[in-house]
Write a protein that holds these residues in place. Structure first.
Motif, short mmCIF file in Angstrom:
data_model
loop_
_atom_site.label_atom_id
_atom_site.label_comp_id
_atom_site.label_asym_id
_atom_site.label_seq_id
_atom_site.Cartn_x
_atom_site.Cartn_y
_atom_site.Cartn_z
N GLY A 16 -24.74 62.94 9.00
CA GLY A 16 -24.86 63.14 10.42
C GLY A 16 -23.39 63.25 11.27
O GLY A 16 -23.51 63.80 12.36
N HIS A 53 -31.30 63.22 7.00
CA HIS A 53 -32.07 62.13 7.32
C HIS A 53 -31.48 61.42 8.36
O HIS A 53 -30.28 61.03 8.60
CB HIS A 53 -32.17 61.19 6.11
N ASN A 54 -32.23 61.13 9.41
CA ASN A 54 -31.72 60.64 10.70
C ASN A 54 -30.65 61.37 11.45
O ASN A 54 -29.61 60.86 11.62
CB ASN A 54 -31.28 59.25 10.47
N VAL A 55 -31.01 62.47 11.58
CA VAL A 55 -30.08 63.61 12.23
C VAL A 55 -30.19 63.93 13.72
O VAL A 55 -29.89 64.84 14.18
CB VAL A 55 -29.93 64.67 11.18
N ARG A 56 -31.28 63.26 14.39
CA ARG A 56 -31.56 63.79 15.78
C ARG A 56 -30.20 63.65 16.68
O ARG A 56 -30.06 64.64 17.31
CB ARG A 56 -32.44 62.51 16.07
N CYS A 59 -28.25 66.59 16.45
CA CYS A 59 -28.92 67.86 16.69
C CYS A 59 -28.30 67.82 18.11
O CYS A 59 -28.16 68.90 18.69
CB CYS A 59 -30.42 67.74 16.59
N TYR A 72 -34.51 71.29 12.97
CA TYR A 72 -33.99 70.31 12.07
C TYR A 72 -35.28 69.90 10.95
O TYR A 72 -36.29 69.84 11.54
CB TYR A 72 -33.39 69.05 12.45
N ASP A 74 -36.20 66.53 8.86
CA ASP A 74 -35.62 65.35 8.59
C ASP A 74 -36.71 64.30 7.59
O ASP A 74 -37.85 64.39 7.60
CB ASP A 74 -35.71 64.59 9.60
N SER A 75 -35.87 64.05 6.26
CA SER A 75 -36.43 63.49 5.28
C SER A 75 -35.49 62.81 4.48
O SER A 75 -34.35 63.15 4.15
CB SER A 75 -37.18 64.71 4.40
N ARG A 79 -31.42 63.83 2.55
CA ARG A 79 -30.19 63.16 2.87
C ARG A 79 -28.94 63.87 2.22
O ARG A 79 -27.92 63.78 2.86
CB ARG A 79 -30.29 61.74 2.54
N GLU A 225 -38.73 70.26 15.61
CA GLU A 225 -38.63 69.71 14.24
C GLU A 225 -39.28 70.60 13.22
O GLU A 225 -40.37 71.13 13.85
CB GLU A 225 -39.26 68.38 14.43
#
Ligand SMILES: Cc1cc2nc3c(=O)[nH]c(=O)nc-3n(C[C@H](O)[C@H](O)[C@H](O)COP(=O)(O)OP(=O)(O)OC[C@H]3O[C@@H](n4cnc5c(N)ncnc54)[C@H](O)[C@@H]3O)c2cc1C
Length: 392
Positions: A16, A53-56, A59, A72, A74-75, A79, A225
């Motif tokens: 991130g 993963h968990n990159v909101r 963004c 993006y 996300d999974s 990661r 997404e």
């Protein structure tokens, strides 16, 4: 509407946190697309592409740094970087009309017009595999970009006819030891015998060359997404353990860095020892130019494993440093090296050749061979040492 639209920037990050090159690419993308939209009265976008993963949150940040849109995926599987799966997902994103439909007209859309990757170990590999997948060309290690309408006459591409190629990305890279430029173009074949398109026009960009834009928290953009499709074969490579190895080389806590290059050639063992003595005297960390890490010279095992190592390379293929004092010994000043030390406070170069480009990059140029100059410096420093200690 064109079949090719927008500039896609593939973002690299560590859980991130964006790597500096990602923000630098966005900055340059912003400048290019602003100029493009003005020149061609269009509304093309800077599109950041993020896998993770968990990159909101990342963004949102990318919009502050110049992206108009962020796509993006996300999974947990995304990661950490794995070339096989990353190549697949980025290629899917590049061809996806559905995601582009969220921010522009996609009636004609086929692929991005331009695409940027970071020229680091991950980006260099990824750019080549993604562009192979997208069946286009790639220019690597670029440090200048211009968008132009060019008249091209080429034996194969245009069958010898002069033809206008609009919106062509001129990609410049330093070549021939960093002292000449090559301009690379990725052009469609318009010769009827071999006709085909080449998009996106893509490149990897040298870290540290372009400046990011000032982040602007009031900038607004669109975050879309993309839900990737994996199959079992994509997941064949598994990460079982991951360690971040801390380097024994510590540029950050030293106020001075002394680097040596191929100028040690006449007596490598003795000359590297001289550099090491000078480094100890001024409490500096030791850096090297890239060719030194290729172990060009016969030296003892100790010198080899301590100094001729990739961790010490300064420049686009190594570390970027910004010490108060940088001493370049036997280094000519190729632009790939300069990119890694140009933020230094005060620069001294020791070199017998007054025509070496390093002369234009330093505050003090000592014309001479290191074998002659360093012993004099050491002698003077040792003489002054007691005085310096009293002043402390
Ligand atoms: C894609 C790519 C990435 C690259 N990345 C990097 C990078 O990150 N970092 C990097 O450094 N390079 C990089 N390079 C290589 C770069 O282009 C140059 O080739 C390299 O920096 C030259 O190293 P140098 O200055 O040690 O050697 P040279 O260019 O051979 O210079 C040696 C210098 O030593 C001087 N000299 C000779 N005798 C003496 C003496 N007795 N005492 C003192 N000086 C002497 C000479 O006058 C000369 O100026 C990259 C190249 C490419 C293509």
């Amino acid at each position: 509407m064109s079949k090719y639209q927008h500039l896609y920037v593939v973002i690299e990050h560590e859980d991130g946190m964006p790597l500096p090159v990602s923000l630098e690419m966005l900055g340059e993308a912003r400048r290019l697309i602003d100029g493009f939209n003005k020149k061609y009265s269009s509304d093309e976008k800077v599109v950041a592409v993020v896998l993770g993963h968990n990159v909101r949150k990342l963004c949102e940040e990318l919009i502050f740094y110049g992206a108009d849109a962020v796509i993006y995926a996300d999974s947990p599987e995304l990661r950490y970087r794995r070339n096989l799966i990353d190549t697949k997902v980025i290629s899917q994103i590049a061809r996806s009309r559905e995601v582009v439909a969220e921010f522009s007209d996609t009636s004609e859309f086929v692929k991005p017009r331009y695409m940027f990757f970071g020229a680091d170990s991950i980006g260099r590999h990824l750019s080549s595999t993604v562009l192979a997948e997208l069946e286009s060309g790639l220019a690597s290690d670029i440090n200048k970009l211009v968008i132009e309408d060019l008249e091209i006459k080429h034996e194969h591409k245009t069958k010898g006819q002069a033809m206008m190629y609009e919106k062509t990305l001129e990609m410049y890279r330093p070549d021939f030891s960093g002292f000449l430029w090559t301009t690379i173009l990725c052009l469609d074949n318009r010769n009827p015998a071999i006709e085909r398109e080449y998009h996106p026009q893509a490149c990897s960009i040298i870290p540290g060359v372009f400046a990011p834009i000032e982040p602007d928290k009031s900038r607004r953009g669109i975050i879309v997404e993309y839900v990737p499709e994996f199959d079992e074969r994509d997941l064949q490579v598994r990460i079982l353990d991951r360690k971040i190895v801390k380097s024994a080389v510590d540029f950050d806590s030293h106020k001075a860095v002394i680097s040596f290059g191929k100028g040690v050639k006449d007596s490598p063992e003795q000359n590297i020892k001289l550099v090491s003595d000078l480094a100890k005297e001024i409490e500096a960390e030791v850096g090297i130019s890239l060719p030194i890490s290729k172990k060009l010279f016969p030296v003892s095992q100790g010198i080899n494993s301590t100094y001729m190592i990739p961790d010490r390379v300064i420049g686009t293929s190594g570390r970027k440093v910004a010490p108060l004092l940088y001493i370049a010994v036997g280094i000519s000043g190729a632009m790939q090296h300069i990119a890694g030390m140009k933020e230094s406070g005060f620069v001294v170069a020791i070199n017998p050749d007054e025509n070496s480009p390093i002369k234009d990059e330093c505050d003090v140029f000592i014309r001479g061979r290191m074998e002659d100059v360093i012993p004099l410096l050491l002698e003077e420093l040792r003489k002054q040492r007691p005085t310096i200690q009293v002043k402390k």
